[in-house]
Design an enzyme around this catalytic site. Structure first.
Site, mmCIF file in Angstrom:
data_model
loop_
_atom_site.group_PDB
_atom_site.id
_atom_site.type_symbol
_atom_site.label_atom_id
_atom_site.label_comp_id
_atom_site.label_asym_id
_atom_site.label_seq_id
_atom_site.Cartn_x
_atom_site.Cartn_y
_atom_site.Cartn_z
ATOM 1 N NE ARG A 1 -4.227 -1.330 0.282
ATOM 2 C CZ ARG A 1 -4.434 -2.414 -0.691
ATOM 3 N NH1 ARG A 1 -3.426 -2.613 -1.570
ATOM 4 N NH2 ARG A 1 -5.458 -3.206 -0.693
ATOM 5 C CG HIS B 1 -3.205 -0.986 -6.708
ATOM 6 N ND1 HIS B 1 -3.588 -0.218 -5.560
ATOM 7 C CD2 HIS B 1 -3.366 -2.256 -6.579
ATOM 8 C CE1 HIS B 1 -4.050 -1.071 -4.942
ATOM 9 N NE2 HIS B 1 -3.675 -2.363 -5.058
HETATM 10 P P1 NAP Z 1 -1.935 -11.646 5.065
HETATM 11 O O1 NAP Z 1 -1.849 -12.993 4.520
HETATM 12 O O2 NAP Z 1 -2.793 -11.436 5.910
HETATM 13 O O3 NAP Z 1 -0.251 -11.683 5.752
HETATM 14 C C1 NAP Z 1 -0.078 -10.395 6.106
HETATM 15 C C2 NAP Z 1 1.242 -10.698 6.776
HETATM 16 O O4 NAP Z 1 2.058 -9.538 7.324
HETATM 17 C C3 NAP Z 1 1.451 -11.706 7.932
HETATM 18 O O5 NAP Z 1 2.656 -12.420 7.778
HETATM 19 C C4 NAP Z 1 1.504 -10.807 9.163
HETATM 20 O O6 NAP Z 1 2.209 -11.495 10.051
HETATM 21 C C5 NAP Z 1 2.255 -9.769 8.482
HETATM 22 N N1 NAP Z 1 2.125 -8.549 9.537
HETATM 23 C C6 NAP Z 1 0.946 -7.813 9.703
HETATM 24 N N2 NAP Z 1 1.263 -6.683 10.541
HETATM 25 C C7 NAP Z 1 2.722 -7.086 10.769
HETATM 26 C C8 NAP Z 1 3.385 -6.033 11.732
HETATM 27 N N3 NAP Z 1 2.973 -4.991 12.572
HETATM 28 N N4 NAP Z 1 4.777 -6.385 11.734
HETATM 29 C C9 NAP Z 1 5.082 -7.536 11.223
HETATM 30 N N5 NAP Z 1 4.385 -8.454 10.424
HETATM 31 C C10 NAP Z 1 3.125 -7.925 10.241
HETATM 32 O O7 NAP Z 1 -2.046 -10.808 3.685
HETATM 33 P P2 NAP Z 1 -1.661 -11.196 2.296
HETATM 34 O O8 NAP Z 1 -2.486 -11.680 1.496
HETATM 35 O O9 NAP Z 1 -0.345 -11.594 2.076
HETATM 36 O O10 NAP Z 1 -1.702 -9.532 1.780
HETATM 37 C C11 NAP Z 1 -0.802 -8.538 2.343
HETATM 38 C C12 NAP Z 1 -1.237 -7.199 1.626
HETATM 39 O O11 NAP Z 1 -0.745 -7.046 0.236
HETATM 40 C C13 NAP Z 1 -2.619 -6.815 1.691
HETATM 41 O O12 NAP Z 1 -2.850 -6.278 2.769
HETATM 42 C C14 NAP Z 1 -2.574 -5.649 0.454
HETATM 43 O O13 NAP Z 1 -2.408 -4.373 1.152
HETATM 44 C C15 NAP Z 1 -1.521 -5.922 -0.447
HETATM 45 N N6 NAP Z 1 -1.898 -6.612 -1.873
HETATM 46 C C16 NAP Z 1 -1.176 -5.785 -2.721
HETATM 47 C C17 NAP Z 1 -1.942 -5.959 -4.007
HETATM 48 C C18 NAP Z 1 -1.276 -5.275 -5.312
HETATM 49 O O14 NAP Z 1 -2.067 -5.522 -6.387
HETATM 50 N N7 NAP Z 1 -0.597 -4.362 -5.306
HETATM 51 C C19 NAP Z 1 -2.526 -7.361 -4.222
HETATM 52 C C20 NAP Z 1 -2.733 -8.225 -3.301
HETATM 53 C C21 NAP Z 1 -2.368 -7.787 -2.001
HETATM 54 P P3 NAP Z 1 1.639 -12.934 10.874
HETATM 55 O O15 NAP Z 1 1.932 -13.813 9.693
HETATM 56 O O16 NAP Z 1 2.386 -12.880 12.232
HETATM 57 O O17 NAP Z 1 0.267 -12.534 10.871
HETATM 58 C C1 GLV Z 2 -5.278 -5.166 -3.875
HETATM 59 O O1 GLV Z 2 -4.706 -4.310 -3.741
HETATM 60 C C2 GLV Z 2 -5.420 -6.264 -2.877
HETATM 61 O O2 GLV Z 2 -5.403 -5.894 -1.737
HETATM 62 O O3 GLV Z 2 -6.031 -7.346 -3.071
#
Ligand code: NAP
Ligand code: GLV
Length: 310
Positions: A225, A273
């Site tokens: 983000r 994005h």
């Molecule tokens: P997720 O499965 O919920 O994983 C989040 C990870 O971040 C987990 O490993 C969590 O730790 C860690 N985390 C959260 N808060 C933290 C903190 N304060 N300190 C250290 N580690 C922390 O999420 P995801 O599906 O991987 O997605 C992650 C993010 O990618 C989304 O929230 C979104 O903003 C972004 N995204 C962007 C796009 C794009 O097109 N650019 C697409 C998809 C997603 P734990 O494992 O210990 O819980």
């Molecule tokens: C895209 O940015 C997502 O959070 O899935």
């Protein structure tokens, strides 16, 4: 059962409605604001929904987000405290996120940008061989996206480490957690990939303090983000040469305004994005399966913890 699809950004909402109707033949699936009566919806499938959704659909049993990140939804006024908010788990995005990160890692580590410039000069000049030990990767976030990014880097034999809240393990990847773990990860990292959720704890994490702890001549890849990045600190780190380049897919203001300096900075790669798009088939299948599970009274995964904000 009544399902409403509400997205202010989706360019083909009717295609999503049709796919949801196929996957949920027993349901009445409708597009928000299509003239149907309101207040009937059991479930809403949303991405950037209209602000009056919750006032107009007070009977919702769950809210399904068409993306992984829920920061914008959590900031919407009127979001009922007790309404289960379900994020998308992968939905075809993780492999795309890995592609994005690997593309920019290879562009730098294999000098492909310089070879592109050399071609414009018709110049045949092999550059230095790659030294993988000099291209250490650090991934912030070990969730669905972060783990896939780290696995892709490890598969190409880049020394890779990952950081999360809990220290979640990823095979073949060195794992870190907590504030001291962050410093240890940064100290060994040259290419920093951010895939954290945007929360109160992670907002502004990509700042001068973090850049200064990276190995010199570092690369930033932000695909999470825009709110994670302190833009002025990035520009300053690039000017000082602490960072050599940045690949940015997400921004505090989207679309990135035409007069924003990032557009014209040759050290910065800008994309709109698109690092990971939720793909319709897998996404609809996942949401339909979860709706069926909820109707049976079964537990589902992906429910956002409102305290953790992800
Ligand atoms: P997720 O499965 O919920 O994983 C989040 C990870 O971040 C987990 O490993 C969590 O730790 C860690 N985390 C959260 N808060 C933290 C903190 N304060 N300190 C250290 N580690 C922390 O999420 P995801 O599906 O991987 O997605 C992650 C993010 O990618 C989304 O929230 C979104 O903003 C972004 N995204 C962007 C796009 C794009 O097109 N650019 C697409 C998809 C997603 P734990 O494992 O210990 O819980
Ligand atoms: C895209 O940015 C997502 O959070 O899935």
């Amino acid at each position: 059962m009544d399902v409403v699809f509400a997205s202010r950004l989706e360019t083909e909402p009717q295609a999503w409605v049709a796919a949801l109707r196929d996957a949920l033949p027993e349901a009445r699936v409708r597009l928000w604001d299509d003239g149907q009566p309101e207040g009937q919806a059991d479930f809403a499938v949303v991405w950037a929904p209209p602000s009056d959704l919750f006032a107009r659909e007070p009977r919702l049993r769950a809210l399904f987000n068409l993306g992984a990140g829920v920061d914008a939804l959590l900031n919407m006024s009127g979001l009922p405290d007790a309404l289960p908010l379900v994020r998308l788990e992968d939905g075809g995005m993780a492999v795309q996120m890995a592609e994005y990160a690997v593309f920019h890692l290879l562009r730098e580590s294999r000098d492909f940008g310089r070879y592109e410039r050399q071609q414009t000069e018709r110049r045949w000049r092999p550059l230095d061989d790659i030294d993988r030990a000099a291209w250490t990767v650090g991934v912030l976030g070990a969730g669905v996206m972060g783990a896939r990014v780290a696995q892709a880097c490890v598969a190409l034999e880049y020394p890779t480490a990952i950081w999360s809240r809990s220290g979640r393990a990823v095979p073949g990847v060195e794992s870190f957690s907590g504030p001291s773990g962050l410093d240890a990860l940064l100290a060994r990292t040259r290419v920093l990939v951010n895939v954290l959720p945007l929360t109160d704890a992670t907002r502004g994490i990509l700042c001068r303090r973090v850049f200064d702890r990276l190995r010199p001549d570092a690369v930033l890849i932000n695909i999470a983000r825009g709110g994670h990045l302190v833009e002025a600190d990035l520009q300053e780190a690039l000017d000082r040469g602490q960072l050599r380049s940045a690949a940015l897919d997400v921004f505090e203001r989207e679309p990135l305004p035409p007069d924003h300096p990032f557009w014209m900075d040759v050290r910065i790669r800008v994309t709109p994005h698109i690092a990971g798009a939720s793909l319709m088939d897998g996404t609809v299948r996942q949401i339909a399966a979860k709706i069926h599970a909820l109707n049976r009274g079964d537990a589902i995964t992906g429910i956002v913890d409102r305290n953790r904000q992800y």
